[in-house]
Scaffold this motif. Structure first.
Motif, short mmCIF file in Angstrom:
data_model
loop_
_atom_site.label_atom_id
_atom_site.label_comp_id
_atom_site.label_asym_id
_atom_site.label_seq_id
_atom_site.Cartn_x
_atom_site.Cartn_y
_atom_site.Cartn_z
N SER A 15 0.85 -1.19 0.00
CA SER A 15 0.00 0.00 0.00
C SER A 15 0.89 1.25 0.00
N TYR A 16 0.46 2.25 -0.78
CA TYR A 16 1.28 3.44 -0.97
C TYR A 16 0.42 4.69 -0.76
N LYS A 17 0.74 5.44 0.28
CA LYS A 17 0.06 6.71 0.57
C LYS A 17 -1.47 6.61 0.59
N ILE A 18 -1.99 5.66 1.29
CA ILE A 18 -3.43 5.48 1.56
C ILE A 18 -4.27 5.20 0.32
N VAL A 19 -4.20 6.07 -0.69
CA VAL A 19 -5.12 5.94 -1.81
C VAL A 19 -4.59 5.01 -2.92
N SER A 20 -3.34 4.61 -2.81
CA SER A 20 -2.75 3.80 -3.89
C SER A 20 -2.17 2.50 -3.38
N ASP A 21 -1.96 1.57 -4.29
CA ASP A 21 -1.23 0.35 -4.01
C ASP A 21 -0.27 0.09 -5.16
N VAL A 22 0.95 -0.28 -4.82
CA VAL A 22 1.91 -0.73 -5.85
C VAL A 22 1.76 -2.24 -5.88
N VAL A 23 1.43 -2.77 -7.06
CA VAL A 23 1.19 -4.22 -7.16
C VAL A 23 2.08 -4.80 -8.27
N ALA A 24 2.43 -6.07 -8.10
CA ALA A 24 3.30 -6.69 -9.10
C ALA A 24 2.92 -8.15 -9.32
N THR A 25 3.06 -8.58 -10.57
CA THR A 25 2.95 -10.00 -10.93
C THR A 25 4.16 -10.31 -11.82
N GLU A 26 4.23 -11.52 -12.33
CA GLU A 26 5.34 -11.86 -13.24
C GLU A 26 5.30 -11.01 -14.50
N VAL A 72 4.60 -4.36 -13.20
CA VAL A 72 4.32 -3.62 -11.95
C VAL A 72 3.32 -2.52 -12.29
N TRP A 73 2.31 -2.33 -11.43
CA TRP A 73 1.28 -1.33 -11.67
C TRP A 73 1.04 -0.51 -10.41
N LYS A 74 0.44 0.66 -10.63
CA LYS A 74 -0.06 1.43 -9.49
C LYS A 74 -1.57 1.52 -9.62
N PHE A 75 -2.27 1.05 -8.60
CA PHE A 75 -3.73 1.18 -8.54
C PHE A 75 -4.04 2.38 -7.65
N THR A 76 -4.87 3.28 -8.12
CA THR A 76 -5.24 4.46 -7.31
C THR A 76 -6.75 4.64 -7.30
N ILE A 77 -7.31 4.72 -6.11
CA ILE A 77 -8.77 4.89 -5.99
C ILE A 77 -9.17 6.25 -6.58
N GLN A 88 -14.30 -0.98 -11.37
CA GLN A 88 -13.93 0.19 -12.20
C GLN A 88 -13.67 1.43 -11.35
N SER A 89 -13.59 1.25 -10.03
CA SER A 89 -13.49 2.43 -9.15
C SER A 89 -12.06 2.89 -8.90
N PHE A 90 -11.11 2.33 -9.65
CA PHE A 90 -9.72 2.78 -9.45
C PHE A 90 -9.00 2.88 -10.79
N ASP A 91 -8.02 3.80 -10.82
CA ASP A 91 -7.20 3.98 -12.03
C ASP A 91 -6.04 2.99 -11.99
N ILE A 92 -5.67 2.52 -13.17
CA ILE A 92 -4.54 1.57 -13.26
C ILE A 92 -3.45 2.20 -14.10
N GLU A 93 -2.27 2.30 -13.53
CA GLU A 93 -1.14 2.88 -14.26
C GLU A 93 -0.02 1.83 -14.32
N ARG A 94 0.39 1.50 -15.52
CA ARG A 94 1.48 0.52 -15.65
C ARG A 94 2.81 1.23 -15.38
N ILE A 95 3.58 0.68 -14.45
CA ILE A 95 4.87 1.28 -14.10
C ILE A 95 6.00 0.62 -14.90
N GLU A 96 5.98 -0.71 -14.96
CA GLU A 96 7.02 -1.46 -15.71
C GLU A 96 6.42 -2.67 -16.37
#
Lengths: 150, 318
Positions: free
Chosen positions: B228-239, B242-247, B310-318
């Protein structure tokens, strides 16, 4: 009403190689009067109750007496318990176990509890594995709640 | 039973709603509903949410004393379909007190350490854990460890579950969590970053620190990682990346209680549905947002969760 209507989904149990002392500690901490004995697949293979342990700590000739209140306390209970506390529960458990299934009628469970003088009965699935238990009070509560619905 | 949750250090959660809470002052509760007592501890919370979603599960843990029996009784009363398999130790189960102030949008938490667990009780617990494993598909090990539990104990639980082919989720923080990640990393990992922001020796300060840590945990063997990153976001990763989900909506801090547990429960549901790990993470985020809609720890349905996909934005980091 069925057993599933009143089941307590708790699979606390002892294994046959556990000690009597461990069983007593478990019952005291969890306020239980007895526990199912299970094998490594959690199949119920017996049942051990506080009565089984008290029976083992009271001298056998007591059953021949009408009253034992006149006998002096010679700490026999304490010394006899000390002798059995490290023994395995398998030596004192009742077998074969009396069990019910979730789809058995509540009347059947109530009949077993009274007929076998038990306070609780293990509930098992079709493989004989422990899924919970029913108590006398659960049956009474179930019957009482159902009455309001009727 | 499809899921086994392990809570080594359960708690009796006491939530108090006190508008304009301040220290050194006398506060009076306005009505009984402003003081709620519920069974708690991260694994138990996950069990309760899973049960409300209709997922059968067994809750295991170590309870103690009078407070422990209240936890067990309340859990049984609120969720009779959860199967219980607790081991009792001496002492008292801890109480976690949370003061929610909706006026100032704050949460104040007081958590106690829990009872001392002996070697003998840990052995008894492990034996029962091994017997329960074959009956489930997935294991969730969550929360802190009480005094007496050494760093290797959780690793032993994870190894046993993985050796039996179970999917293992772990959410925690601290030396024993680091050790598990390094020695036998669970498939799904969520770091509990509420109190400290140090994992695997890395201090998390900048956004890139979170990204690098997520990648490192992935390299250690995790299929899905959540930080979890700064309350409103999460940094998530799979194989796959890496993405950032933000409400998208504004988040009330006072509504954050239980969101981490909801995140885990949402991911459990998706893994049981055999979705990809990327989808698993999305379901976790959606469940956390569904939980944010409520002030207190609450029950969630699958519809509640799917409504938030659909309540959160998805940003691809890598």
């Amino acid at each position: 009403m069925k057993v599933r209507d009143v089941i307590i989904r708790d699979i606390s149990a002892v294994f046959e190689d556990e000690t009597v002392e461990n069983f007593v500690v478990m019952c005291a901490k969890q306020l239980r009067s007895g526990l199912p004995v299970v094998d490594e697949d959690m199949v119920v293979i017996g049942f051990i109750s506080e009565s089984d342990i008290i029976n083992a700590t009271v001298p056998s000739y007591f059953s021949l007496l009408q009253s034992t209140s006149f006998l002096p306390d010679t700490h026999q209970l304490v010394s006899r318990f000390a002798r059995i506390k490290d023994k395995k529960v398998s030596e004192f458990m009742s077998t074969p176990p009396i069990t019910v299934r979730e789809d058995d009628s509540l009347m059947h469970a109530a009949d077993l509890l009274i007929r076998r003088r038990m306070k609780s009965i293990p509930v098992v699935d079709s493989y004989g594995r422990l899924v919970g238990f029913v108590t006398r009070m659960q049956i009474l509560r179930g019957a009482m709640e159902k009455r309001w619905e009727v | 039973m499809r899921v086994l949750t392990v809570t080594l250090n359960p708690a009796l959660d006491r939530e108090l709603i006190l508008p304009n809470f301040a220290i050194n002052k006398l506060h009076r509760l306005r009505n009984p509903s402003d003081s709620v007592m519920t069974p708690g501890g991260k694994g138990i919370n996950v069990s309760m949410i899973l049960d409300s979603m209709g997922i059968s599960n067994v809750a295991m843990g170590i309870l103690a004393g009078y407070v422990g029996r209240i936890v067990e009784e309340e859990l049984r009363r609120l969720h009779p379909d959860i199967t219980l398999n607790f081991v009792y130790t001496d002492g008292e189960t801890r109480e976690n007190i949370t003061v929610i102030d909706p006026m100032n949008d704050t949460i104040t938490e007081i958590n106690s350490p829990g009872p001392l667990v002996s070697e003998r009780e840990l052995e008894i617990f492990y034996k029962r854990y091994l017997m329960t494993l074959p009956r489930v598909e997935l294991v969730v090990i969550s929360g802190s460890a009480p005094p007496g539990v050494d760093e290797g104990y959780c690793l032993k639980l994870v190894k046993a579950a993985k050796s039996k082919g179970k999917v293992v989720f772990m959410e925690s923080i601290g030396p024993f969590f680091d050790r598990v990640l390094q020695k036998d990393c669970p498939q799904v990992v969520r770091a509990d970053l509420r109190k400290e922001k140090r994992v695997l020796g890395h201090e998390l300060k900048e956004f890139q620190d979170y990204v690098e840590l997520a990648k490192e945990i992935r390299r250690l063997g995790a299929k899905a990682v959540v930080l979890s990153y700064k309350i409103v976001s999460d940094v998530v990763a799979t194989e796959e990346g890496v993405w950032k989900f933000t409400i998208k909506d504004h988040v009330e801090v006072s509504h954050l209680l239980g969101t981490g547990d909801a995140f885990v429960a949402g991911m459990v549901y998706a893994v049981l549905k055999s979705l990809s790990y990327y989808e698993v993470l999305k379901y976790g985020m959606a469940a956390a947002i569904a939980e944010i809609r409520h002030l207190r720890k609450s029950e969630l349905s699958i519809e509640d969760i799917e409504r938030e996909l659909q309540s959160f934005d998805i940003e691809r980091i890598e």
